[in-house]
Design a protein around this motif. Structure first.
Motif, short mmCIF file in Angstrom:
data_model
loop_
_atom_site.label_atom_id
_atom_site.label_comp_id
_atom_site.label_asym_id
_atom_site.label_seq_id
_atom_site.Cartn_x
_atom_site.Cartn_y
_atom_site.Cartn_z
N ILE A 412 71.09 36.36 39.94
CA ILE A 412 71.68 37.61 39.33
C ILE A 412 72.87 37.93 39.66
O ILE A 412 73.10 38.37 40.66
CB ILE A 412 70.60 38.70 39.05
N GLN A 414 75.58 40.42 39.74
CA GLN A 414 75.51 41.83 39.28
C GLN A 414 77.11 42.34 38.59
O GLN A 414 77.19 43.09 37.85
CB GLN A 414 75.07 42.69 40.33
N ASP A 478 73.66 36.99 33.96
CA ASP A 478 74.20 38.29 33.77
C ASP A 478 73.19 39.32 33.97
O ASP A 478 72.09 38.96 33.66
CB ASP A 478 74.58 38.38 32.28
N SER A 479 73.51 40.41 34.62
CA SER A 479 72.59 41.28 34.67
C SER A 479 72.66 42.16 33.44
O SER A 479 73.63 42.46 32.77
CB SER A 479 72.46 42.40 35.93
N GLU A 482 69.35 48.05 31.87
CA GLU A 482 67.93 48.18 31.69
C GLU A 482 67.34 49.36 30.88
O GLU A 482 67.01 50.35 31.48
CB GLU A 482 67.33 48.54 33.20
N MET A 490 64.88 42.06 32.48
CA MET A 490 65.34 42.08 33.95
C MET A 490 64.41 41.87 34.95
O MET A 490 64.51 41.19 35.98
CB MET A 490 66.03 43.51 34.21
N ARG A 494 64.28 39.01 37.55
CA ARG A 494 63.84 39.23 38.92
C ARG A 494 62.93 38.53 39.65
O ARG A 494 63.23 37.79 40.58
CB ARG A 494 63.76 40.68 39.01
N SER A 497 64.13 34.72 40.11
CA SER A 497 65.26 34.55 40.57
C SER A 497 65.09 34.67 42.17
O SER A 497 63.97 35.18 42.52
CB SER A 497 66.50 35.66 40.40
N GLU A 500 69.61 38.45 44.33
CA GLU A 500 70.34 39.23 43.31
C GLU A 500 71.64 39.79 44.23
O GLU A 500 71.45 40.39 45.32
CB GLU A 500 69.42 40.66 42.88
#
Ligand code: TXA
Ligand code: MG
Length: 501
Positions: A412, A414, A478-479, A482, A490, A494, A497, A500
């Motif tokens: 991810i 950020q 991309d983040s 939220e 997300m 997470r 992944s 991050e």
């Protein structure tokens, strides 16, 4: 006297659905068909009676004459008839909303009239339109509504938020594809239901993801689900029911806040964890004193449960730890011959799993963010606590930190600065929205061109799956903000992944 069985029919809104919405259409020369109107209707090949239900308030307002509307209607019907598509009737409501007539949408006045005159089976009818009133009208008589994004559809899409029993199609052609698929699958539901009754396992569509289902009261059948999914026995299943009436078979007690949520959001992507009745098999609940329950918002899922006449325990139809399937094809790839039957309902509309809420403590607790936004829940019942459960017997084991595992590492990004660090690698990008500038990636998947969270959720798993199939060194993600469904997106990213940054 011989009586023929009731027939299925399709009711079309006129403007924005069959022809372009160009304000008040006064003469045949104002009529412009959508490019796909005729070919889409031809695909239906006489399987359905066809009707138009149009609201022409211009008449009531004195802006249009009934004769003008009649001439336009006749032109639409004649032009399509010339190409072999026959309409059985056109119904026009000439009133304004203030005139308080019985025929104004969403009142199903014309549908009932047609049903009486043409001997229709309304439960097998479809209503298509670009306004929420069109689909609401269909639902009012047990027909299936399909909301089109043509005409005013895009503008009104927001008003459809999690309304039960509605399909959304980009255009008429896509709507016809859904109708034909349902036609085909409808015949298969009794067969799938019989398999469930006999203790078999069936993959079926829901609005969130595909489920792998068995009779919740048959421990042997449920055991096969765990076996096929290679799922650890400590991970309990969600039990799917067709309506709140079935709750009493499963739950001991329904707290008032849970009841309010059910009334508002079922059928829909919300699972409630309640105290279970003793006879719910321990295998379903992994020995917990609670059971997770939801009513899925998908006509085929509901029909399957009704026909099988038992609650259906179903996890997502993937191997344990893999991405949840959002098409029947994904199920086939992962589980193929190991399941007894796969019902194909096309792509899932929501695309991420249901939101799970526990009612075991003082305040309700969110165990898994999902297809129903936390904001919607809190606006109805007030603040909700946050669950956590990452020990070896998690509260909601879908919450295992690394649960949705593609082969390719996912990172991810950020702050959008990571690419340079990987400049010598084959990198794919999972972008939230259409990128403003050109990009150096090997491949890009855009979740939603406009940056719409709902659309992004619907595309999420299929997009990751496509990237994972490209033998990349890395997938950069991309983040995403939220809020709303962004929380569920997300959460899944997470879990998929490694890191991050
Ligand atoms: O949208 C969905 O929820 C999909 C469709 C098929 O309905 N189902 C789904 O099931 O995502 P599954 O098994 O992949 O995830 C179910 C989650 C698991 O994390 C499980 O631990 C949790 O629900 N769960 C089930 N029973 C529970 C219980 N009694 N208490 C807490 N969590 C529970
Ligand atoms: Mg799952």
């Amino acid at each position: 006297m011989e009586t023929s069985p009731p027939k299925p029919a399709i009711f079309f809104d006129r403007d924005g659905t069959l022809v372009e919405d160009r304000g008040h259409l006064r003469s045949p020369s104002d009529v412009v068909f959508f490019r796909d109107t005729l070919p889409a209707l031809q695909r239906l090949k006489g399987r359905y009676l066809l009707f138009i239900v149009t609201h022409q308030s211009g008449i009531g307002l004195g802006l249009l004459s009934p004769e003008q509307v009649e001439a336009v209607n006749q032109h639409v019907v004649d032009a399509l008839a010339q190409a072999g598509v026959t309409f059985s009737g056109v119904y026009t409501c000439p009133h304004t909303r203030e005139q308080g007539c019985q025929c104004i949408k969403p009142n199903p006045h014309f549908l009932l009239k047609a049903a009486a005159e043409f001997n229709l089976d309304l439960s097998r009818c479809f209503v298509l339109g670009d306004h929420p009133h069109d689909v609401e009208m269909g639902r009012n008589v047990g027909a299936q509504g399909i909301f089109l994004l043509t005409g005013h559809g895009q503008k009104h899409l927001g008003e459809l938020v999690e309304r039960p029993g509605v399909m959304v199609a980009r255009n008429l052609d896509e709507a016809v594809t859904s109708i034909l698929r349902e036609d085909l699958q409808r015949d298969q539901i009794p067969q799938a239901a019989e398999i469930v009754r006999q203790g078999g396992i069936v993959a079926f569509p829901t609005e969130t993801v595909y489920g792998l289902g068995a009779d919740a009261f048959s421990p042997l059948a449920v055991a096969r689900i765990f076996e096929v999914k290679k799922r650890p026995f400590f991970d309990p299943l969600i039990v799917h029911i067709a309506s709140q009436d079935d709750l009493k078979k499963l739950a001991k007690d329904v707290p008032p806040k849970a009841k309010r949520l059910m009334d508002r959001f079922w059928p829909g992507p919300l699972t409630l964890v309640l105290l279970k009745r003793e006879d719910v098999p321990d295998l379903v609940t992994a020995g917990l004193p609670t059971v997770a329950i939801r009513v899925p918002n998908h006509p085929m899922a509901l029909k399957l449960i009704e026909t099988a006449q038992c609650p259906i325990a179903a996890p997502s139809a993937n191997l344990f730890g893999h991405l949840s399937p959002t098409t029947a094809e994904h199920v086939r790839e992962q589980l193929g011959d190991h399941v007894d039957f796969i019902l194909d309902g096309g792509p899932c509309r929501v695309g991420v799993e249901s939101t799970i809420l526990s009612f075991m403590g003082e305040t309700p607790r969110l165990l898994r963010p999902g297809g129903l936004a936390l904001e919607e829940i809190e606006s109805l019942i007030g603040p909700v606590g946050m669950g956590s459960g990452t020990d070896d017997r998690p509260l909601s084991p879908g919450m295992l930190p690394r649960h949705y595992a593609p082969r390719t590492p996912i990172v991810i990004d950020q702050n959008g600065k990571l690419l340079q660090a990987y400049s010598n690698k084959k990198v794919g990008w999972l972008a939230f929205r259409e990128p403003a500038r050109s990009h150096p990636f090997h491949h890009i998947e855009i979740l939603s061109k406009k940056g719409d969270l709902r659309e992004a959720a619907a595309n999420l798993f299929a997009a990751i799956r496509r990237l994972d199939g490209l033998h990349l060194d890395l997938i950069l993600v991309d983040s995403i903000p939220e809020v709303g469904l962004g929380r569920a997106i997300m959460d899944r990213l997470r879990r998929a992944s490694q890191e991050e940054i």
